[in-house]
Design an enzyme around this catalytic site. Structure first.
Site: not given
Ligand code: NAI
Length: 331
Positions: A234, A263, A295
């Protein structure tokens, strides 16, 4: 059942049309986003399907309720754009697509990384102009480098697996350590140590009040000179002003981003004939060591298929009066 799709692009229309063949649904695709001016297009539909930048506030929900809409299917994971309490009061149910191909995003992060450090985007342009000079194209190996991964959820884990294949050493930080990642050789460290020791840093944590501007002047000061920073998560994880300063001082060697703080005013649109008002992205684009994509990390056939099938299955479950496993609620 009639479904109105807002903010659609050609790839949404193709994917939903293909995967809806087995359902008896009438699909209306609108290019425009769902807002106060366009909400009337929903009249005559029972279901709305919207995207990440369609803000669904109380005014829109009341209009949708008036039109008899009973389900909003978000074709994205995030739902912070919806007034969930207002929806609940009106009895409008909300479903989303919680996960779609983490590999799609992880592979794009790797694409940004490799493009930055091996300058393939520059080689592509040079060769097309019969310029076969290699001057200025020297890169560096990923093999043997320390890569810091912030957030080892679904996408972070997929990224770690790929990075291990390059022979990189993975240093990770997450609120919760993954045994699965430790088993493949990922080392968890406190955040400051990950920043200090990594030559490459890739962000895979969500945007929360705790992670907003995770990359700022203070954390940048901990990093190694010439660090490569990749963000597919993000935009607001990065304090863009601080990063611009760090690019100017050569602290950051390469920056590869698929997301940007402001964005929503720019991405997903063709602005090639417009004057960009956003000074920060314009400044970022002047750096030869910055690579920006709009994105698109999620945009693979596999992810689109998962988005379409999950959404259509949710609508079918709603129609049959079954439990909605992807429902989001206010509390
Ligand atoms: P997820 O929920 O599976 O993993 C997120 C991880 O971040 C979890 O392990 C969580 O414990 C950790 N986390 C939470 N707060 C934290 C902190 N303060 N410090 C360190 N780690 C922390 O989510 P997923 O599916 O891996 O997605 C991650 C991010 O990717 C989403 O939140 C979204 O922002 C982004 N995304 C981007 C896309 C794109 O097209 N560019 C598409 C889909 C997701």
């Amino acid at each position: 059942m009639k479904i109105a799709f807002f903010s659609t692009k050609s790839y949404d229309r193709e994917s939903f049309t293909l995967h809806s063949a087995n359902y008896d649904y009438q699909l209306s695709f609108f290019d425009v986003s769902l807002d106060h001016r366009t909400v009337n297009l929903a009249e005559g539909h029972q279901v709305i399907c919207s995207f990440v930048n369609d803000p669904i506030d109380e005014f829109i929900l009341k209009k949708l309720d008036h039109f008899g809409v009973k389900l909003i299917a978000l074709r994205c994971a995030g739902y912070n754009q919806v007034d969930l309490s207002a929806a609940e009061k009106l009895g409008i149910r909300i479903v989303r697509v919680p996960a779609y191909s983490p590999e799609a995003v992880a592979e794009h992060a790797i694409a940004l990384l490799l493009t930055c450090v091996r300058k393939t985007h520059k080689a592509y342009n040079r060769v097309r102009e019969n310029n076969f000079s290699l001057e200025g194209l020297t890169g560096f190996n990923i093999h043997g480098k320390k890569i810091g991964v912030i957030g080892t959820g679904a996408i972070g884990k997929a990224f770690c697996r790929i990075a291990k294949g390059f022979g990189a050493e993975i240093l990770a930080y997450d609120l919760y350590e993954s045994e699965e990642m430790k088993a493949i050789g990922v080392t968890y460290l406190p955040l400051a140590q990950v920043f200090e020791q990594s030559q490459i840093i890739s962000l895979h944590c969500p945007l929360t009040p705790q992670t907003r501007h995770l990359i700022n002047a203070d954390t940048l000061s901990l990093m190694q000179k010439g660090v490569t920073l990749i963000n597919t998560s993000r935009g607001a994880l990065i304090d863009t002003k601080a990063v611009i300063k760090a690019l100017k001082s050569r602290k950051i060697g390469f920056l590869g981003i698929d997301v940007y703080e402001q964005e929503e005013h720019i991405f997903f649109k063709n602005l090639s004939e417009e004057i960009l008002d956003d000074e920060m992205i314009s400044r970022l684009m002047t750096f030869p060591n910055v690579l920006i994509s709009g994105h698109q990390a999620f945009l693979t056939h596999e992810a689109l298929e998962q988005i379409a099938t999950t959404t259509l299955e949710s609508v079918a479950a709603f129609e049959r009066g079954e439990f909605l496993k992807n429902e989001v609620k206010a509390s």
